[in-house]
Design an enzyme around this catalytic site. Structure first.
Site, PDB file in Angstrom:
ATOM      1  N   GLY A   1       0.215  -0.872   0.164  1.00 12.42           N
ATOM      2  CA  GLY A   1      -0.049   0.038  -0.010  1.00 12.42           C
ATOM      3  C   GLY A   1       0.480   1.325  -0.269  1.00 12.42           C
ATOM      4  N   ASN A   2       1.657   1.353   0.931  1.00  8.41           N
ATOM      5  CA  ASN A   2       2.831   2.327   0.929  1.00  8.41           C
ATOM      6  C   ASN A   2       3.625   2.450  -0.265  1.00  8.41           C
ATOM      7  OD1 ASN A   2       4.648   0.538   1.094  1.00  8.41           O
ATOM      8  ND2 ASN A   2       5.972   1.417   2.065  1.00  8.41           N
TER       9      ASN A   2
ATOM     10  N   LYS B   1     -13.251  -9.672   5.850  1.00  8.39           N
ATOM     11  CA  LYS B   1     -12.527  -8.499   4.757  1.00  8.39           C
ATOM     12  C   LYS B   1     -13.322  -7.246   4.831  1.00  8.39           C
ATOM     13  CE  LYS B   1      -9.060  -6.315   1.176  1.00  8.39           C
ATOM     14  NZ  LYS B   1      -8.009  -6.661   2.644  1.00  8.39           N
TER      15      LYS B   1
ATOM     16  N   LYS C   1      -3.212  -9.727  -2.257  1.00  9.70           N
ATOM     17  CA  LYS C   1      -2.138  -9.310  -2.854  1.00  9.70           C
ATOM     18  C   LYS C   1      -1.017 -10.266  -3.256  1.00  9.70           C
ATOM     19  CE  LYS C   1       1.172  -6.466  -1.781  1.00  9.70           C
ATOM     20  NZ  LYS C   1       0.703  -6.541  -0.473  1.00  9.70           N
TER      21      LYS C   1
ATOM     22  N   LYS D   1       2.691 -12.492   3.673  1.00  9.27           N
ATOM     23  CA  LYS D   1       3.623 -12.481   3.078  1.00  9.27           C
ATOM     24  C   LYS D   1       4.659 -13.530   3.921  1.00  9.27           C
ATOM     25  CE  LYS D   1       3.162  -7.366   3.977  1.00  9.27           C
ATOM     26  NZ  LYS D   1       2.210  -7.241   2.725  1.00  9.27           N
TER      27      LYS D   1
HETATM   28  P1  ADP Z   1       1.803  -4.011   2.730  1.00 11.00           P
HETATM   29  O1  ADP Z   1       0.319  -2.609   2.259  1.00 11.00           O
HETATM   30  O2  ADP Z   1       2.743  -3.585   2.291  1.00 11.00           O
HETATM   31  O3  ADP Z   1       0.737  -5.281   2.122  1.00 11.00           O
HETATM   32  P2  ADP Z   1       0.541  -4.155   5.802  1.00 11.00           P
HETATM   33  O4  ADP Z   1       0.756  -3.258   6.420  1.00 11.00           O
HETATM   34  O5  ADP Z   1       0.201  -5.473   5.366  1.00 11.00           O
HETATM   35  O6  ADP Z   1       1.703  -3.521   4.621  1.00 11.00           O
HETATM   36  O7  ADP Z   1       2.187  -5.001   6.306  1.00 11.00           O
HETATM   37  C1  ADP Z   1       2.901  -5.063   6.577  1.00 11.00           C
HETATM   38  C2  ADP Z   1       2.969  -4.503   7.939  1.00 11.00           C
HETATM   39  O8  ADP Z   1       3.389  -5.828   8.843  1.00 11.00           O
HETATM   40  C3  ADP Z   1       4.517  -4.381   8.528  1.00 11.00           C
HETATM   41  O9  ADP Z   1       4.335  -2.075   8.408  1.00 11.00           O
HETATM   42  C4  ADP Z   1       4.558  -3.571  10.012  1.00 11.00           C
HETATM   43  O10 ADP Z   1       3.497  -2.351  11.113  1.00 11.00           O
HETATM   44  C5  ADP Z   1       3.695  -4.709  10.172  1.00 11.00           C
HETATM   45  N1  ADP Z   1       3.805  -6.371  10.915  1.00 11.00           N
HETATM   46  C6  ADP Z   1       2.982  -7.362  11.717  1.00 11.00           C
HETATM   47  N2  ADP Z   1       3.911  -8.142  11.447  1.00 11.00           N
HETATM   48  C7  ADP Z   1       5.450  -7.366  12.275  1.00 11.00           C
HETATM   49  C8  ADP Z   1       6.692  -8.513  12.327  1.00 11.00           C
HETATM   50  N3  ADP Z   1       6.115  -9.698  12.529  1.00 11.00           N
HETATM   51  N4  ADP Z   1       7.624  -8.347  11.417  1.00 11.00           N
HETATM   52  C9  ADP Z   1       7.532  -6.896  10.348  1.00 11.00           C
HETATM   53  N5  ADP Z   1       6.247  -6.068  10.541  1.00 11.00           N
HETATM   54  C10 ADP Z   1       5.447  -6.612  10.861  1.00 11.00           C
HETATM   55 MG    MG Z   2      -1.594  -6.413   3.297  1.00 10.67          MG
END
Ligand code: ADP
Ligand code: MG
Length: 305
Positions: A9-10, A125, A205, A267
């Site tokens: 998203g970022n 969701k 995604k 992820k």
């Molecule tokens: P994207 O839009 O890239 O899918 P998300 O917000 O869904 O991003 O996922 C990324 C976020 O996951 C990070 O910004 C962090 O705050 C969070 N996060 C949760 N658990 C962890 C972890 N174990 N290590 C690192 N980040 C984590």
């Molecule tokens: Mg995400």
């Protein structure tokens, strides 16, 4: 290497202006990777965009009776075009600036999900506008209370089974094109009597990108998000960056609950699924800023069998 890059998203933001600006910054990072000699296929999220598109129709209907609610598969298709346009435009401009003679193409992508995926029995969701309880119950859709802010429609997030256009994507990559595909996790479709049709759902995604990377036999799945590394003991004083990890180690950390559902967990699971497919495969989780360093082994969390 053949790399599937999954943008978080970022990398995009939400408003039109923000998305254009972020796409320009993201394009610079993607062109750095292309300059290293890699073939790239770019996928991206669409959470805020698909929500806004859907909302526009449901609000529009209130002022103009000709406007109808837009089904989620169509909203997903619109978001692929809208986001694809910004990325295609920004990457083409950045390639031209660097005198690189490569062309970019965005491909509308359908992703098959199983009709009987258990996610359809328990939609989780939250999407679109907020409603009062009375309004929400009249919608005719499953709704849930969302963190004290009101009621929202909820839809299912089933697992991707098959990327329908993977052959077209592979051919375009082999012909030297930079391909943007599988946006927003792909347009969810189900198969009945040999026919595919859209269904109300949102596919994660990260899982869709992993499936795509597997189907086109990519060498690398590069998941770009807001953090440089996956961490264990996330948010605690003893939190620790993961630099190199095996599939077995990641599975163990995942079972121990180190990765949050809905953010880092998908992820990690997407990386594990991809890396499991062969010893030569590598999955990387890192930030956009660190992407090209991570490909040189200098940053990020790298996962291998
Ligand atoms: P994207 O839009 O890239 O899918 P998300 O917000 O869904 O991003 O996922 C990324 C976020 O996951 C990070 O910004 C962090 O705050 C969070 N996060 C949760 N658990 C962890 C972890 N174990 N290590 C690192 N980040 C984590
Ligand atoms: Mg995400």
């Amino acid at each position: 290497m053949k790399i599937v890059i999954a943008l978080g998203g970022n990398a995009l933001g939400s408003s039109v202006a923000e998305q254009k600006g972020n796409a320009t910054l993201t394009a610079k990072k993607i062109v750095e990777i292309i300059k290293q000699g890699h073939d790239v296929i770019i996928s991206h999220g669409n959470g805020p965009q698909v929500g806004l598109i859907n909302l526009a129709f449901s609000e529009g209907k209130k002022v103009n009776p000709k406007v109808e609610d837009m089904p989620f598969s169509e909203c997903g298709a619109m978001s692929q075009g809208y986001i694809g346009y910004h990325l295609q435009n920004a990457i083409s401009n950045e390639l031209a600036l660097n005198n690189i003679n490569k062309k970019v193409v965005t491909l509308i992508t359908q992703v098959e999900v199983a009709k009987d995926d258990p996610a359809f029995l328990d939609p989780t969701k939250p999407i679109g506008s907020f409603y009062s309880k009375e309004e929400a119950l009249k919608l005719g859709y499953p709704v849930k209370e969302d963190a004290g802010r009101g009621y929202r429609r909820v839809i299912a997030s089933p697992k991707p089974v098959k990327i329908i256009e993977s052959e077209q994507i592979a051919s375009l990559v082999n012909a030297g094109f930079i391909v943007i595909a599988c946006g927003g996790g792909g347009i969810p479709v189900i198969s009945s009597d040999g026919k595919l049709s859209g269904i109300d759902a949102v596919i994660d995604k990260d899982f869709a990108s992993s499936k795509l990377a597997d189907q086109i036999d990519a060498d690398c799945l590069l998941i770009l998000t807001a953090v440089d590394n996956a961490l264990i003991n996330f948010g605690m004083p003893n939190e620790q960056k993961l630099v190199k990890a095996t599939v077995d180690e990641m599975e163990k950390y995942n079972l121990e609950g180190h990765f949050k559902a809905g953010s880092m967990k998908p992820k990690v699971e997407a990386s594990i699924d991809f890396a499991k497919g062969g010893k030569s495969r590598i999955a990387i989780i890192t930030s956009i800023e660190k992407a090209s360093e991570a490909l040189q082994g200098l940053s990020g969390t790298t996962i291998r069998l």
